[in-house]
Design a protein around this motif. Sequence first.
Motif, PDB file in Angstrom:
ATOM      1  N   THR A 197      14.621  -0.237  -5.530  1.00  0.00           N
ATOM      2  CA  THR A 197      13.352  -0.835  -5.113  1.00  0.00           C
ATOM      3  C   THR A 197      12.191  -0.335  -5.969  1.00  0.00           C
ATOM      4  O   THR A 197      12.268   0.730  -6.585  1.00  0.00           O
ATOM      5  CB  THR A 197      13.053  -0.496  -3.639  1.00  0.00           C
ATOM      6  OG1 THR A 197      12.926   0.934  -3.491  1.00  0.00           O
ATOM      7  CG2 THR A 197      14.156  -1.008  -2.736  1.00  0.00           C
ATOM      8  N   SER A 198      11.111  -1.102  -5.965  1.00  0.00           N
ATOM      9  CA  SER A 198       9.925  -0.695  -6.705  1.00  0.00           C
ATOM     10  C   SER A 198       9.332   0.586  -6.119  1.00  0.00           C
ATOM     11  O   SER A 198       8.790   1.422  -6.844  1.00  0.00           O
ATOM     12  CB  SER A 198       8.875  -1.812  -6.688  1.00  0.00           C
ATOM     13  OG  SER A 198       8.528  -2.179  -5.361  1.00  0.00           O
ATOM     14  N   PHE A 199       9.441   0.773  -4.794  1.00  0.00           N
ATOM     15  CA  PHE A 199       8.949   2.003  -4.175  1.00  0.00           C
ATOM     16  C   PHE A 199       9.714   3.206  -4.707  1.00  0.00           C
ATOM     17  O   PHE A 199       9.121   4.260  -4.980  1.00  0.00           O
ATOM     18  CB  PHE A 199       9.092   1.919  -2.655  1.00  0.00           C
ATOM     19  CG  PHE A 199       8.581   3.133  -1.924  1.00  0.00           C
ATOM     20  CD1 PHE A 199       7.241   3.252  -1.607  1.00  0.00           C
ATOM     21  CD2 PHE A 199       9.449   4.159  -1.562  1.00  0.00           C
ATOM     22  CE1 PHE A 199       6.769   4.376  -0.931  1.00  0.00           C
ATOM     23  CE2 PHE A 199       8.987   5.283  -0.900  1.00  0.00           C
ATOM     24  CZ  PHE A 199       7.645   5.386  -0.584  1.00  0.00           C
ATOM     25  N   MET A 200      11.032   3.077  -4.868  1.00  0.00           N
ATOM     26  CA  MET A 200      11.836   4.171  -5.385  1.00  0.00           C
ATOM     27  C   MET A 200      11.498   4.443  -6.841  1.00  0.00           C
ATOM     28  O   MET A 200      11.462   5.598  -7.274  1.00  0.00           O
ATOM     29  CB  MET A 200      13.330   3.829  -5.242  1.00  0.00           C
ATOM     30  CG  MET A 200      14.264   4.972  -5.647  1.00  0.00           C
ATOM     31  SD  MET A 200      14.124   6.421  -4.580  1.00  0.00           S
ATOM     32  CE  MET A 200      13.822   7.717  -5.789  1.00  0.00           C
ATOM     33  N   PRO A 223       0.804  -1.231   0.000  1.00  0.00           N
ATOM     34  CA  PRO A 223       0.000   0.000   0.000  1.00  0.00           C
ATOM     35  C   PRO A 223       0.830   1.272   0.000  1.00  0.00           C
ATOM     36  O   PRO A 223       0.359   2.325  -0.455  1.00  0.00           O
ATOM     37  CB  PRO A 223      -0.812  -0.133   1.299  1.00  0.00           C
ATOM     38  CG  PRO A 223      -0.904  -1.602   1.541  1.00  0.00           C
ATOM     39  CD  PRO A 223       0.401  -2.166   1.068  1.00  0.00           C
ATOM     40  N   SER A 224       2.065   1.181   0.515  1.00  0.00           N
ATOM     41  CA  SER A 224       2.905   2.381   0.561  1.00  0.00           C
ATOM     42  C   SER A 224       3.180   2.954  -0.827  1.00  0.00           C
ATOM     43  O   SER A 224       3.362   4.170  -0.966  1.00  0.00           O
ATOM     44  CB  SER A 224       4.234   2.060   1.264  1.00  0.00           C
ATOM     45  OG  SER A 224       4.935   1.026   0.580  1.00  0.00           O
ATOM     46  N   HIS A 225       3.190   2.109  -1.846  1.00  0.00           N
ATOM     47  CA  HIS A 225       3.382   2.604  -3.212  1.00  0.00           C
ATOM     48  C   HIS A 225       2.266   3.575  -3.584  1.00  0.00           C
ATOM     49  O   HIS A 225       2.512   4.653  -4.138  1.00  0.00           O
ATOM     50  CB  HIS A 225       3.392   1.441  -4.211  1.00  0.00           C
ATOM     51  CG  HIS A 225       4.578   0.527  -4.098  1.00  0.00           C
ATOM     52  ND1 HIS A 225       4.799  -0.285  -3.003  1.00  0.00           N
ATOM     53  CD2 HIS A 225       5.609   0.283  -4.963  1.00  0.00           C
ATOM     54  CE1 HIS A 225       5.909  -0.986  -3.195  1.00  0.00           C
ATOM     55  NE2 HIS A 225       6.419  -0.654  -4.368  1.00  0.00           N
ATOM     56  N   PHE A 226       1.031   3.211  -3.282  1.00  0.00           N
ATOM     57  CA  PHE A 226      -0.126   4.030  -3.643  1.00  0.00           C
ATOM     58  C   PHE A 226      -0.239   5.258  -2.733  1.00  0.00           C
ATOM     59  O   PHE A 226      -0.657   6.329  -3.183  1.00  0.00           O
ATOM     60  CB  PHE A 226      -1.400   3.188  -3.570  1.00  0.00           C
ATOM     61  CG  PHE A 226      -1.370   1.987  -4.468  1.00  0.00           C
ATOM     62  CD1 PHE A 226      -1.586   2.119  -5.836  1.00  0.00           C
ATOM     63  CD2 PHE A 226      -1.097   0.722  -3.957  1.00  0.00           C
ATOM     64  CE1 PHE A 226      -1.546   1.013  -6.675  1.00  0.00           C
ATOM     65  CE2 PHE A 226      -1.056  -0.386  -4.790  1.00  0.00           C
ATOM     66  CZ  PHE A 226      -1.277  -0.238  -6.153  1.00  0.00           C
TER      67      PHE A 226
END
Length: 236
Positions: A145-148, A7-10
């Motif tokens: 990372t995908s978040f980055m 969820p942090s991505h969104f």
Amino acid sequence: MPDWLTPSHFIMLGLLLSFAIAHSGLAALRPWGEQRIGARLYRVLFALVSLPLATGLIIYFFNHRYDGQQFWQLQGVPGIESIVWWLSAISFLFLYPATFNLLEIAAVQKPEVHLYETGIIRITRHPQMVGQIIWCIAHTLWLGTSFMVVTSIGLILHHLFGVWHGDRRLSDRYGEAFEAVKVRTSVIPFVAILQGHQTLKFAEFIRPAYVGVAGFILLLWWAHPLLIQATANVPW
């Protein structure tokens, strides 16, 4: 959805969108707002809205930068850390160019809209966009990372929109004078210089504001571990 798409991505995309709407929206409303409450008070309002949003973004980014899928891990590769730090330092020279009057930014002097064609503007008409892309490349390379990746995409899209938005506002204000500046400058770094429309004047870079930016870079390098520790204490 895959397990790594946390969820942090969104949430990060939502925070970026909120900041973009507030920042660009207030910039668009600047002529209207200054007529009603004055240039200084509007600058203060702009800061009171933008700075808390930016602070929240930074805290959330630090606390979730390793979320999601690890696409690559280069942190142990010799020379990578130096490359990332140098790219980051260069990015700040573009992100905070010395074409701005610091007293106007702080609303000590009356904030004005200027049509610059000196200093770093000779390299690119939109130095903040260039600096943000360099910063994103450096940190995406380091974190992997995908978040980055999601964060970088959001930041770059916002700054690409800022290229169009900024040019439109300057065109509305200055008309033909800005169109002439567009001919002599470029969005992509050094293109106007290579085309012969512009020449670098290194004396224009010898200004106190650039010394301030260099000092800020050194301070950030020193305080970076402390900043990470401080944000880790925020339960967000």
